[in-house]
Motif scaffolding. Structure first.
Motif, PDB file in Angstrom:
ATOM      1  N   ASP A   1     -35.967 -18.820  -3.360  1.00 24.98           N
ATOM      2  CA  ASP A   1     -36.426 -17.636  -4.080  1.00 24.98           C
ATOM      3  C   ASP A   1     -37.213 -18.074  -5.314  1.00 24.98           C
ATOM      4  N   THR A   2     -38.457 -17.578  -5.461  1.00 29.56           N
ATOM      5  CA  THR A   2     -39.300 -17.997  -6.581  1.00 29.56           C
ATOM      6  C   THR A   2     -38.772 -17.496  -7.926  1.00 29.56           C
ATOM      7  N   ALA A   3     -38.017 -16.396  -7.928  1.00 30.12           N
ATOM      8  CA  ALA A   3     -37.542 -15.822  -9.187  1.00 30.12           C
ATOM      9  C   ALA A   3     -36.238 -16.459  -9.650  1.00 30.12           C
ATOM     10  N   THR A   4     -35.296 -16.649  -8.724  1.00 29.19           N
ATOM     11  CA  THR A   4     -33.966 -17.145  -9.103  1.00 29.19           C
ATOM     12  C   THR A   4     -33.731 -18.606  -8.754  1.00 29.19           C
ATOM     13  N   GLY A   5     -34.590 -19.155  -7.850  1.00 30.08           N
ATOM     14  CA  GLY A   5     -34.390 -20.533  -7.405  1.00 30.08           C
ATOM     15  C   GLY A   5     -33.292 -20.670  -6.380  1.00 30.08           C
ATOM     16  N   THR A   6     -32.751 -19.530  -5.930  1.00 30.18           N
ATOM     17  CA  THR A   6     -31.681 -19.553  -4.934  1.00 30.18           C
ATOM     18  C   THR A   6     -32.229 -19.941  -3.564  1.00 30.18           C
ATOM     19  N   GLU A   7     -31.530 -20.850  -2.889  1.00 29.58           N
ATOM     20  CA  GLU A   7     -31.975 -21.294  -1.563  1.00 29.58           C
ATOM     21  C   GLU A   7     -31.376 -20.393  -0.488  1.00 29.58           C
ATOM     22  N   THR A   8     -32.206 -19.955   0.438  1.00 36.43           N
ATOM     23  CA  THR A   8     -31.749 -19.095   1.530  1.00 36.43           C
ATOM     24  C   THR A   8     -31.201 -19.950   2.670  1.00 36.43           C
ATOM     25  N   PRO A   9     -30.429 -19.362   3.595  1.00 37.65           N
ATOM     26  CA  PRO A   9     -29.903 -20.134   4.740  1.00 37.65           C
ATOM     27  C   PRO A   9     -31.043 -20.732   5.564  1.00 37.65           C
ATOM     28  N   ALA A  10     -30.789 -21.925   6.103  1.00 32.94           N
ATOM     29  CA  ALA A  10     -31.810 -22.594   6.917  1.00 32.94           C
ATOM     30  C   ALA A  10     -31.989 -21.859   8.233  1.00 32.94           C
ATOM     31  N   CYS A  11     -33.181 -21.959   8.793  1.00 30.47           N
ATOM     32  CA  CYS A  11     -33.436 -21.389  10.110  1.00 30.47           C
ATOM     33  C   CYS A  11     -34.292 -22.366  10.902  1.00 30.47           C
ATOM     34  N   LYS A  12     -34.484 -22.079  12.169  1.00 29.61           N
ATOM     35  CA  LYS A  12     -35.221 -22.977  13.057  1.00 29.61           C
ATOM     36  C   LYS A  12     -36.337 -22.207  13.744  1.00 29.61           C
ATOM     37  N   ILE A  13     -37.529 -22.798  13.778  1.00 28.05           N
ATOM     38  CA  ILE A  13     -38.645 -22.255  14.548  1.00 28.05           C
ATOM     39  C   ILE A  13     -38.855 -23.180  15.738  1.00 28.05           C
ATOM     40  N   SER A  14     -38.823 -22.624  16.929  1.00 30.39           N
ATOM     41  CA  SER A  14     -39.036 -23.437  18.130  1.00 30.39           C
ATOM     42  C   SER A  14     -40.334 -23.025  18.797  1.00 30.39           C
ATOM     43  N   VAL A  15     -41.085 -23.999  19.286  1.00 26.97           N
ATOM     44  CA  VAL A  15     -42.386 -23.755  19.898  1.00 26.97           C
ATOM     45  C   VAL A  15     -42.424 -24.405  21.279  1.00 26.97           C
ATOM     46  N   ASN A  16     -42.673 -23.601  22.301  1.00 24.25           N
ATOM     47  CA  ASN A  16     -42.851 -24.116  23.658  1.00 24.25           C
ATOM     48  C   ASN A  16     -44.344 -24.177  23.969  1.00 24.25           C
ATOM     49  N   VAL A  17     -44.805 -25.279  24.509  1.00 22.07           N
ATOM     50  CA  VAL A  17     -46.213 -25.443  24.869  1.00 22.07           C
ATOM     51  C   VAL A  17     -46.307 -25.664  26.368  1.00 22.07           C
ATOM     52  N   GLY A  18     -46.957 -24.760  27.076  1.00 22.99           N
ATOM     53  CA  GLY A  18     -47.098 -24.904  28.515  1.00 22.99           C
ATOM     54  C   GLY A  18     -46.457 -23.761  29.276  1.00 22.99           C
ATOM     55  N   THR A  19     -46.654 -23.764  30.572  1.00 23.59           N
ATOM     56  CA  THR A  19     -46.136 -22.718  31.447  1.00 23.59           C
ATOM     57  C   THR A  19     -45.184 -23.323  32.471  1.00 23.59           C
ATOM     58  N   PRO A  20     -43.916 -22.872  32.501  1.00 24.89           N
ATOM     59  CA  PRO A  20     -42.977 -23.388  33.513  1.00 24.89           C
ATOM     60  C   PRO A  20     -43.479 -23.042  34.919  1.00 24.89           C
ATOM     61  N   CYS A  21     -43.134 -23.877  35.902  1.00 23.49           N
ATOM     62  CA  CYS A  21     -43.591 -23.629  37.269  1.00 23.49           C
ATOM     63  C   CYS A  21     -42.612 -24.240  38.259  1.00 23.49           C
ATOM     64  N   SER A  22     -42.701 -23.767  39.474  1.00 23.30           N
ATOM     65  CA  SER A  22     -41.906 -24.338  40.558  1.00 23.30           C
ATOM     66  C   SER A  22     -42.798 -25.049  41.569  1.00 23.30           C
ATOM     67  N   SER A  23     -44.087 -24.694  41.573  1.00 19.33           N
ATOM     68  CA  SER A  23     -45.063 -25.347  42.437  1.00 19.33           C
ATOM     69  C   SER A  23     -46.444 -25.167  41.819  1.00 19.33           C
ATOM     70  N   SER A  24     -47.416 -25.951  42.280  1.00 12.38           N
ATOM     71  CA  SER A  24     -48.765 -25.880  41.731  1.00 12.38           C
ATOM     72  C   SER A  24     -49.447 -24.552  42.031  1.00 12.38           C
TER      73      SER A  24
END
Length: 439
Positions: A63-86
């Motif tokens: 927090d820019t005003a109080t300096g209080t740290e918020t709980p951590a979180c996770k951003i996940s990024v998937n690149v590509g398209t899942p497939c079972s065959s071409s």
């Protein structure tokens, strides 16, 4: 290989991100978002690994005003398209052994597929070979600045070659993580039959710079040996000790769960193939085979490795992620959007594209309802067009020169043509709208 990641906060904050889940807000390896200090935070990340590897980023805000740290979180990024065959992949792409769509590796690719260059490498020589004399070009991007797919005529770099068979160039600006260059070649000679110079399909020269890490997980080539001695699974990520790999700390000279004697390194060798170390029982347990995505006997989801993971096999504070095949820190909350599907009049809509109106509750948007009605209207019009076409043809054949019947047959045929045009336009509207809205 690059994308924007971001998040929003309820108060003005300064946010940082890292690939190490153990980093604190003040850790030197935590990087500032390029846009931060307000409620919206965004930055460009590079070196993204394709599926089955999932790219994770730990985020911490203050927090820019109080300096209080918020709980951590996770951003996940998937690149590509899942497939079972071409068949399920886009034109020119293939379904890899790991189960995602990708361009095939270039013939004689340098660096070879699966190569990991030392961390910090910023330049290297890339190359490929062709079976016939060709001019080859390459580009680090699949899409141009205008958003159109690149091809031989829009690729900005040309390989150097002495014999038109071996092609290579020095590239720089490499980033830590996954790097890929897309290439396409054109024959130097004109095809006698077509009068044109033949083009090859697009191929890729892909390699890693340094190992991808998140919570101690290292990327690897399936089938190779990880630093811990474990065999790299289909997930493409070395298992975290002690889960999965069987790499357990031990006292030299004692007996490991696998039955092997603890070596001087103080780390037990990997469990035998088809088994996994379970800290709950202190033994290497036989894995039950399963179909990825189905439910295992203990209620967990079958991971990409195709083996059910025994309950309790992850260390305390971590949970098993079937998508990556590793144990991940449990204190991080995933911000990945959940896939959602809704059904209107028997027509399924799916996706989470902005503006689609389809959220985690799978409620259909007004757009989905309208498109479903338009699609049913198109089918009804098409069916009526077929009926009128058949009736018009029958009336024409049986008219026997009767002017009234001939006029009636002409009207039926006109109605048929109008119906066909209306149906085609309706189907096109539905298809284009779904593509634009991502549903």
């Amino acid at each position: 290989t690059s994308a924007y990641i971001g998040l929003s906060t309820t108060k003005n904050s300064n946010c940082k991100y890292s690939t190490n889940p153990l980093d604190l807000y003040a850790s030197p390896s935590m990087l500032n978002f390029s846009t931060t200090g307000t409620l919206a935070h965004e930055t460009l990340v590079s070196g993204l690994f394709p599926l089955p590897t999932v790219n994770y980023y730990l985020v911490r805000c203050q927090d820019t005003a109080t300096g209080t740290e918020t709980p951590a979180c996770k951003i996940s990024v998937n690149v590509g398209t899942p497939c079972s065959s071409s068949v399920s992949c886009a034109a020119g792409m293939i379904c890899s052994l790991a189960g995602y769509c990708e361009f095939p590796a270039c013939s004689g690719a340098v660096p070879a597929p699966g190569t990991t260059l030392p961390l910090g490498t910023t330049s290297t020589t890339i190359g490929m070979t062709t079976s016939v004399a060709s001019t080859c070009k390459y580009d680090p991007n699949l899409y141009s600045a205008s958003g159109k797919p690149v091809d031989f005529f829009t690729m900005v770099n040309t390989f150097a070659t002495a014999d038109n068979l071996k092609h290579s160039n020095l590239v720089s600006g490499l980033v830590g993580g996954f790097n890929a260059y897309y290439a396409q070649c054109q024959d130097t000679k004109v095809n006698i039959k077509t009068g044109k110079q033949d083009l090859s399909g697009i191929c890729q020269i892909a390699f890693n710079v340094g190992a991808s890490t998140f919570g101690g997980a290292l990327t690897c080539t399936p089938g190779t040996v990880c630093p811990s001695g474990a065999i790299c699974p289909l997930s493409g990520i070395c298992p975290i000790a002690p889960s999965g790999s069987g790499s357990i700390a031990c006292t030299p000279g004692t007996t490991c769960p696998s039955g092997a004697v603890c070596p001087v390194s103080g780390v037990c060798p990997a469990c035998p193939a088809g088994t996994v170390y379970n800290p709950a029982t202190g033994a290497c347990e036989v894995l039950a085979s399963c179909v990825p995505g189905t439910i295992c006997p203990d209620g967990s989801i079958c991971p990409v490795s195709g083996f059910c993971v025994p309950a309790g096999s992850c260390p305390a504070g971590t949970t098993f992620n079937p998508l990556t095949g590793i144990c991940e820190p449990g204190f991080l909350a995933s911000t990945s959007p959940a896939a959602s599907v809704c059904n209107v009049l028997g027509i399924s809509f799916q996706g989470t594209a902005p503006g689609s109106g389809i959220g985690p509750t799978a409620n259909c948007s007004i757009l989905a309802v309208i498109l479903a009605l338009v699609q049913w209207f198109a089918w009804i019009v098409a069916l009526l067009a077929v009926v009128y076409g058949l009736r018009g043809g029958y009336t024409y054949i049986t008219s026997a020169g009767d002017r009234a019947k001939l006029e009636l047959a002409r009207k039926y045929i006109i109605y048929t043509m109008i119906g066909v045009v209306v149906a085609i336009i309706s189907f096109s509207i539905v298809a284009i709208s779904r593509a634009v809205a991502g549903i």
